[in-house]
Write an enzyme that holds these catalytic residues in place. Structure first.
Site, PDB file in Angstrom:
ATOM      1  N   GLN A  89     -27.447 -34.859 124.085  1.00 36.80           N
ATOM      2  CA  GLN A  89     -26.735 -33.622 124.828  1.00 36.80           C
ATOM      3  C   GLN A  89     -28.050 -32.643 125.636  1.00 36.80           C
ATOM      4  O   GLN A  89     -27.726 -31.973 126.300  1.00 36.80           O
ATOM      5  CB  GLN A  89     -26.843 -32.447 123.670  1.00 36.80           C
ATOM      6  CG  GLN A  89     -25.620 -32.400 122.584  1.00 36.80           C
ATOM      7  CD  GLN A  89     -25.471 -32.107 121.573  1.00 36.80           C
ATOM      8  OE1 GLN A  89     -26.379 -31.599 120.798  1.00 36.80           O
ATOM      9  NE2 GLN A  89     -24.524 -30.637 121.851  1.00 36.80           N
ATOM     10  N   ILE A  91     -30.567 -33.034 128.896  1.00 35.85           N
ATOM     11  CA  ILE A  91     -30.964 -33.676 130.039  1.00 35.85           C
ATOM     12  C   ILE A  91     -32.020 -33.707 130.744  1.00 35.85           C
ATOM     13  O   ILE A  91     -32.307 -34.086 131.845  1.00 35.85           O
ATOM     14  CB  ILE A  91     -30.382 -31.900 130.836  1.00 35.85           C
ATOM     15  CG1 ILE A  91     -30.734 -31.001 130.670  1.00 35.85           C
ATOM     16  CG2 ILE A  91     -28.869 -32.082 131.336  1.00 35.85           C
ATOM     17  CD1 ILE A  91     -31.109 -30.170 131.424  1.00 35.85           C
ATOM     18  N   HIS A 107     -23.960 -34.313 128.707  1.00 35.44           N
ATOM     19  CA  HIS A 107     -24.412 -32.704 129.386  1.00 35.44           C
ATOM     20  C   HIS A 107     -25.815 -33.178 130.930  1.00 35.44           C
ATOM     21  O   HIS A 107     -25.435 -32.263 131.521  1.00 35.44           O
ATOM     22  CB  HIS A 107     -24.823 -31.655 128.701  1.00 35.44           C
ATOM     23  CG  HIS A 107     -24.538 -31.861 127.583  1.00 35.44           C
ATOM     24  ND1 HIS A 107     -24.956 -30.988 126.346  1.00 35.44           N
ATOM     25  CD2 HIS A 107     -23.339 -31.197 127.641  1.00 35.44           C
ATOM     26  CE1 HIS A 107     -23.859 -30.612 126.147  1.00 35.44           C
ATOM     27  NE2 HIS A 107     -22.958 -30.486 126.482  1.00 35.44           N
ATOM     28  N   CYS A 115     -23.608 -32.962 144.995  1.00 27.67           N
ATOM     29  CA  CYS A 115     -22.625 -32.401 145.608  1.00 27.67           C
ATOM     30  C   CYS A 115     -21.765 -31.653 145.569  1.00 27.67           C
ATOM     31  O   CYS A 115     -20.768 -31.541 144.641  1.00 27.67           O
ATOM     32  CB  CYS A 115     -22.121 -32.948 146.747  1.00 27.67           C
ATOM     33  SG  CYS A 115     -21.615 -32.265 148.647  1.00 27.67           S
ATOM     34  N   CYS A 134     -26.310 -32.607 151.255  1.00 28.03           N
ATOM     35  CA  CYS A 134     -25.631 -33.504 150.675  1.00 28.03           C
ATOM     36  C   CYS A 134     -25.821 -34.895 151.284  1.00 28.03           C
ATOM     37  O   CYS A 134     -25.701 -35.430 152.815  1.00 28.03           O
ATOM     38  CB  CYS A 134     -24.131 -34.210 149.882  1.00 28.03           C
ATOM     39  SG  CYS A 134     -23.778 -35.180 149.631  1.00 28.03           S
ATOM     40  N   THR A 174     -29.789 -31.476 115.937  1.00 30.53           N
ATOM     41  CA  THR A 174     -28.663 -30.537 116.937  1.00 30.53           C
ATOM     42  C   THR A 174     -28.263 -29.213 116.181  1.00 30.53           C
ATOM     43  O   THR A 174     -28.236 -29.830 114.477  1.00 30.53           O
ATOM     44  CB  THR A 174     -27.277 -31.529 116.686  1.00 30.53           C
ATOM     45  OG1 THR A 174     -26.676 -32.058 115.724  1.00 30.53           O
ATOM     46  CG2 THR A 174     -27.471 -32.446 117.710  1.00 30.53           C
ATOM     47  N   ASN A 199     -32.403 -33.879 109.972  1.00 27.84           N
ATOM     48  CA  ASN A 199     -32.752 -32.547 111.308  1.00 27.84           C
ATOM     49  C   ASN A 199     -33.236 -31.401 110.878  1.00 27.84           C
ATOM     50  O   ASN A 199     -34.089 -31.627 109.401  1.00 27.84           O
ATOM     51  CB  ASN A 199     -31.307 -31.573 111.210  1.00 27.84           C
ATOM     52  CG  ASN A 199     -31.004 -30.459 112.221  1.00 27.84           C
ATOM     53  OD1 ASN A 199     -32.022 -30.674 113.519  1.00 27.84           O
ATOM     54  ND2 ASN A 199     -29.975 -29.561 112.487  1.00 27.84           N
TER      55      ASN A 199
END
Length: 231
Positions: A89, A91, A107, A115, A134, A174, A199
């Protein structure tokens, strides 16, 4: 298809200095998510959105993979080709910089631009602006290649297929609150996979996992990987 599908969230990158939505004093708290993480916010003020992602990109470039990222790369390298798939998830590119080869960014990626006019994608420079053309259509419609609230995550068909065919599903760092990722554990479990949560604390959907291990990602992920490779 992969035998192990690993879902990673913000918790695995937090110890590299990349903040999460829930940080009290992090980058996110100085912005309204409706302004910087929605198509409507981009339409209202594209300059603000570019400024926000330029700051996130700078933050990411200054961060380094931690031992949890490195452990997952070691897991991939220690098992036969194709047996490990990371669905993230996040980036950021810390998985790739740690050495992982098979990473799906559901994601999107800070390192990519998109563009809004023609859909072309390309490697993003460190700093972007609304006037950037672009490379394909020359329209000044550059936006970050990230999935905003209200948009469909990437590679969903491929992810669902991998989840229904894997032997083990592991969720790392998460919250268990954001769908569709929060539903992955049930999908994998109903298809017969073992499910494991690693976690800092129990997630919102912790009850859906067969096994839970709690602690810092930099401690519990390397320990789990070592156990898998030894077995």
């Amino acid at each position: 298809m992969p035998k192990i599908v690993i879902l990673t969230g913000a918790g695995i990158s937090a110890e590299s200095g990349l903040g999460t939505f829930r940080d009290v004093d992090g980058l996110w708290t100085t912005y309204d998510l409706n302004d910087v993480a929605t198509p409507e916010g981009f339409a209202r003020n594209p300059a603000l959105v570019h400024d926000f992602y330029n700051a996130r990109r700078e933050n990411c470039l200054g961060a380094a993979p931690n031992v949890a990222h490195a452990a997952l790369a070691r897991l991939e390298q220690g098992l036969p080709d194709g047996e490990v798939l990371i669905v993230t998830q996040n980036i950021d590119d810390l998985h790739e910089r740690a050495g992982s080869q098979r990473v799906w960014h559901m994601h999107g990626e800070l390192a990519r631009s998109l563009c809004a006019a023609c859909g072309h994608r390309w490697a993003s420079p460190a700093v972007t602006a609304p006037s950037d053309p672009c490379p394909a259509c020359q329209q000044p419609a550059t936006r970050p290649d990230v999935v905003w609230f209200g948009e469909m995550p990437y590679l969903m068909d491929e992810i669902f297929e991998a989840l229904t065919e894997c032997d083990l599903f592991v969720s790392i760092g998460t919250s268990g609150e954001v769908y569709p990722a929060a539903g992955f554990v049930r999908l994998a479990g109903e298809a017969g996979a073992e499910t494991l949560e690693l976690n800092l604390e129990a997630s919102a959907n912790a009850r859906d996992f067969d096994t839970q291990i709690q602690g810092k990602a930099t401690e519990i992920v390397p320990a789990w990987v070592a156990e898998v490779l030894e077995s």
